[in-house]
Scaffold this active site. Structure first.
Site, PDB file in Angstrom:
ATOM      1  N   ASP A 395       6.433  -6.437  -3.615  1.00 24.92           N
ATOM      2  CA  ASP A 395       6.134  -5.034  -3.867  1.00 24.92           C
ATOM      3  C   ASP A 395       4.848  -4.711  -3.100  1.00 24.92           C
ATOM      4  O   ASP A 395       4.028  -5.601  -2.841  1.00 24.92           O
ATOM      5  CB  ASP A 395       5.935  -4.808  -5.367  1.00 24.92           C
ATOM      6  CG  ASP A 395       5.514  -3.387  -5.680  1.00 24.92           C
ATOM      7  OD1 ASP A 395       6.203  -2.463  -5.236  1.00 24.92           O
ATOM      8  OD2 ASP A 395       4.471  -3.219  -6.339  1.00 24.92           O
ATOM      9  N   LYS A 396       4.677  -3.460  -2.718  1.00 28.73           N
ATOM     10  CA  LYS A 396       3.484  -3.120  -1.928  1.00 28.73           C
ATOM     11  C   LYS A 396       2.267  -2.836  -2.812  1.00 28.73           C
ATOM     12  O   LYS A 396       1.288  -3.559  -2.786  1.00 28.73           O
ATOM     13  CB  LYS A 396       3.747  -1.899  -1.028  1.00 28.73           C
ATOM     14  CG  LYS A 396       2.529  -1.528  -0.163  1.00 28.73           C
ATOM     15  CD  LYS A 396       2.745  -0.265   0.618  1.00 28.73           C
ATOM     16  CE  LYS A 396       2.623   0.982  -0.244  1.00 28.73           C
ATOM     17  NZ  LYS A 396       1.234   1.267  -0.666  1.00 28.73           N
TER      18      LYS A 396
END
Length: 734
Positions: A395-396
């Protein structure tokens, strides 16, 4: 006197007054939260022409300590080498009986072996009897058969050897594994017991159980004290030792406004005043303890497989040994004696101690080593899967980036509203939201002295993957990304210069958003940027060198996603953008199914890892073969994930993958060694080249060797401070 106190103090302050006339003494029961003993003495002194304070039950909060009960569940059960005196005597008499092998006048010493058996056998008999009562047959039963069976054959010394070596093997095993098990047990005692609560009325210190401290309470953390619960520093500057949670030995500087975790220690020279933000049961240290307890209770597929094999293998060998001890007697006493002796050796060889312990001892060492580094793994099975990881989805926000946003740009669109009005609407919409991006916008408004207007906000709703909507002053207001306004058919009405500016912001790695007001269309555009973690690029590069493919999953628009991904070294095809939570779930599902289809019968399945930190990552974390949560993220993510990086350092992701590979390699070594030793000894048995004591010695020796081999996973006592360097060095040797 009671009337005097009643005029000055309320019933909440003074509960009861007792007079002892013979001693001219008053016993006053009061609430130290609202009233001090010195205050009562001052009032009485003015009314009674003098009064002396004899004792103060509320001094330093000691009155509350009587309410505390020691939590015996959190007591460390240290496992140390403990050998009972009967076992010691058994060993002494066995050693004396071995002198009979000299022959001649020493031969009579073989009868000392009977004393060795008498002292060493009773505990084995008790354990074997308990097992047989449950209709089971375990190693205690096998050793009892071997020891007792050698006596009719007049192999007294051999019987004593089996008795003593098996009796002492349990203590040796405990000693060999104590370091790992004590390391895990020690984590359970990290939870603070006491809290120095600051009385809001009198500012006095009251000592209370940490479990009784409520959210919002101010507590004093003096030098050397543990922080009782998670909170925020309101006064003081000091250093905090967070090694119990993160494995990082360097103290961390803390100042007002910074968060601190329960269980950490104030190592500086200054007192800190901390405002509690979570109760003891919901603090970081409590979550750590729950994760460790769960890790110790979980069993892996390999461990279950080894146990299942032992349950089948052991009865077969024992049945064969019993046949060897009985049937050959039909062919004569000499043949019967030889085969009965070999049968007893076979019973000893059938003991699966080394095989059974080879797997769990490796897991315990791996789990303990990881916990000491600030990485909590929920069981040995996840360690194995970590060693088979070939695909990682990041996930960023909050994972590859720090999740700390800052408002970089805010432009008004059109002439219908002033900058101040649009900013007020934007701050009003974002204030109730929980996303880090919302917090950045609210802080940006505060920096420009924009106050949140007192307008009526109705139906404030989160739109997953798009933004938020609400009704403000009877008008529908939307705040969100490009996808939201394309769906609302508002984006295409934007002027070209606004679109160009937004795309430039996105190419620089910013997150772009817009705000619209019903009847006026899009009235504002903004850019919020997040800082990439310093170690992200090095970690992605190291994973690539390890043969692991990395992809990034984000809900950002494509230009912004590519801008971020390129900074950390990801190829464009490995950047998945504009994803809703269900889209992330689909990406993980497809990767897991693809690996399942490529699985070969002679090779273990390749694993897919998901690394995230937010509530919206929880479904994807649950679906991945192994999931990793950042310790700074949402509690739901940590509850769902299989692994937690307590300090959110991505370098530790490299460490735990390497640990998983070492665990797999060590288990294979242990299992193969255990089976090889048994096969070799069995071969010597049928060749007539071994003895009963040699068989039990080889079994105990094999057990200790596989135990020590598993314990090599524990870090050396001389710790390295630079975890990143240790991780990269380990990668090169995998």
């Amino acid at each position: 006197i009671q009337a005097c106190l009643g005029r000055k103090f309320s019933e909440e302050q003074v509960k009861n007054v007792t007079a002892i006339e013979q001693k001219n003494t008053l016993i006053i029961e009061h609430n130290p939260y609202y009233l001090t003993a010195s205050g009562i003495a001052a009032v009485l002194a003015s009314s009674l022409n003098g009064a002396e304070l004899i004792s103060d039950g509320g001094a330093d909060g000691m009155w509350a300590l009587t309410l505390m009960k020691e939590n015996t569940d959190d007591t460390i059960e240290y496992q140390l080498l403990s050998v009972r005196w009967p076992v010691i005597l058994s060993g002494v008499f066995w050693f004396i009986s071995m002198l009979s092998l000299i022959g001649g006048n020493w031969d009579y010493l073989k009868y000392m072996a009977l004393l060795s058996v008498a002292f060493g056998l009773p505990p084995i008999v008790v354990k074997a009897f308990r097992t047989l009562r449950r209709c089971r047959f375990d190693v205690n039963c096998m050793m009892l058969l071997a020891a007792v069976g050698a006596l009719p054959l007049q192999e007294y010394t051999e019987s004593a050897a089996v008795t003593f070596l098996f009796a002492i093997s349990e203590a040796l095993e405990t000693r060999a594994t104590s370091r790992a098990r004590n390391a895990l047990s020690a984590i359970a005692c990290l939870r603070p017991e006491h809290a120095n609560v600051i009385n809001p009325a009198t500012k006095d210190i009251v000592v209370l159980p940490a479990s009784a401290v409520a959210v919002g309470t101010l507590v004093s953390v003096r030098t050397g004290d543990k922080v009782p619960c998670d909170g925020i520093v309101t006064e003081g500057k000091s250093t905090i030792d967070e090694s119990s949670l993160t494995g990082e030995s360097r103290p961390v500087n803390k100042s007002p406004g910074m968060s601190v975790s329960g269980g950490t220690i104030n190592t500086g020279n200054t007192q800190l005043v901390v405002k509690i933000t979570a109760t003891s049961n919901n603090s970081a240290v409590s979550r750590l303890i729950r994760l460790v307890e769960e890790a110790q209770s979980n069993r892996s597929d390999t461990e279950k497989l080894v146990d299942s094999f032992a349950k089948v293998y052991t009865p077969i060998i024992v049945l064969a040994a019993l046949c060897m001890c009985t049937i050959p007697w039909a062919f004569g006493a000499e043949v019967g004696t030889t085969w009965a002796y070999n049968g007893l050796i076979t019973i000893v060889i059938a003991c699966p101690c080394a095989l059974i312990i080879s797997t769990p001892v490796t897991y315990v060492a791996g789990l303990a080593a990881s916990a000491q580094k600030g990485v909590i793994v929920k069981g040995g099975q996840h360690l194995e899967v970590l060693g088979r990881v070939k695909n990682i989805a990041f996930d960023k926000t909050g994972t590859l980036s720090r999740g700390v946003f800052a408002l970089l740009h805010f432009n008004v669109v059109g002439q219908t509203h002033s900058r101040k009005e649009v900013f007020e609407y934007l701050a009003l919409m974002e204030a109730p939201a929980s996303h880090p991006l919302s917090d950045a916008i609210v802080k940006g408004a505060a920096n420009e002295q924009i106050e949140i207007p007192r307008l009526q906000l109705k139906n404030h709703t989160l739109l997953p993957g798009e933004g938020i909507t609400a009704n403000v002053a009877d008008k529908d207001v939307h705040v969100g990304n490009k996808k939201l306004f394309q769906r609302l058919n508002l984006y295409q009405n934007l002027k070209e210069d606004v679109k160009v500016a937004a795309e430039e912001w996105a190419r620089d790695g910013g997150t772009i958003g817009f705000i619209s007001i019903e009847g006026d269309g899009i009235v504002g555009a903004y850019c919020v940027a997040d800082k990439i973690r310093d170690e992200a690029q090095d970690v992605v590069e190291a994973l690539k060198n390890m043969g692991i493919k990395s992809i990034m999953l984000t809900g950002d628009q494509r230009p912004a996603a590519i801008g971020i991904g390129s900074q950390i070294g990801l190829e464009e095809q490995d950047i998945k953008s504009e994803l809703l939570p269900e889209d992330k779930l689909t990406e993980i599902s497809d990767a897991v199914e693809d690996n399942e289809m490529k699985k070969k019968c002679w090779r273990a399945k390749r694993a897919v890892m998901m690394v995230g930190d937010g509530v919206n990552d929880a479904p994807a974390l649950a679906l991945a073969d192994v999931s990793v949560a950042m310790g700074e993220g949402a509690a739901l993510a940590m509850d769902t994930a299989d692994v937690t990086l307590m300090d959110s350092d991505l370098n530790k992701l490299l460490y735990i993958i390497c640990m998983g590979r070492r665990v797999i390699r060590t288990i294979i070594e242990n299992v193969l060694f255990s089976l090889t030793v048994k096969a070799v000894v069995l071969g010597f048995t049928f060749a007539g080249k071994t003895s009963l004591w040699a068989a039990i010695a080889s079994d105990v020796g094999a057990m200790l060797i596989v135990t020590l081999n598993g314990m090599k996973l524990l870090p050396r006592k001389t710790k390295e401070n630079d975890l990143a360097q240790g991780s990269f060095r380990e990668i090169q040797t995998v």
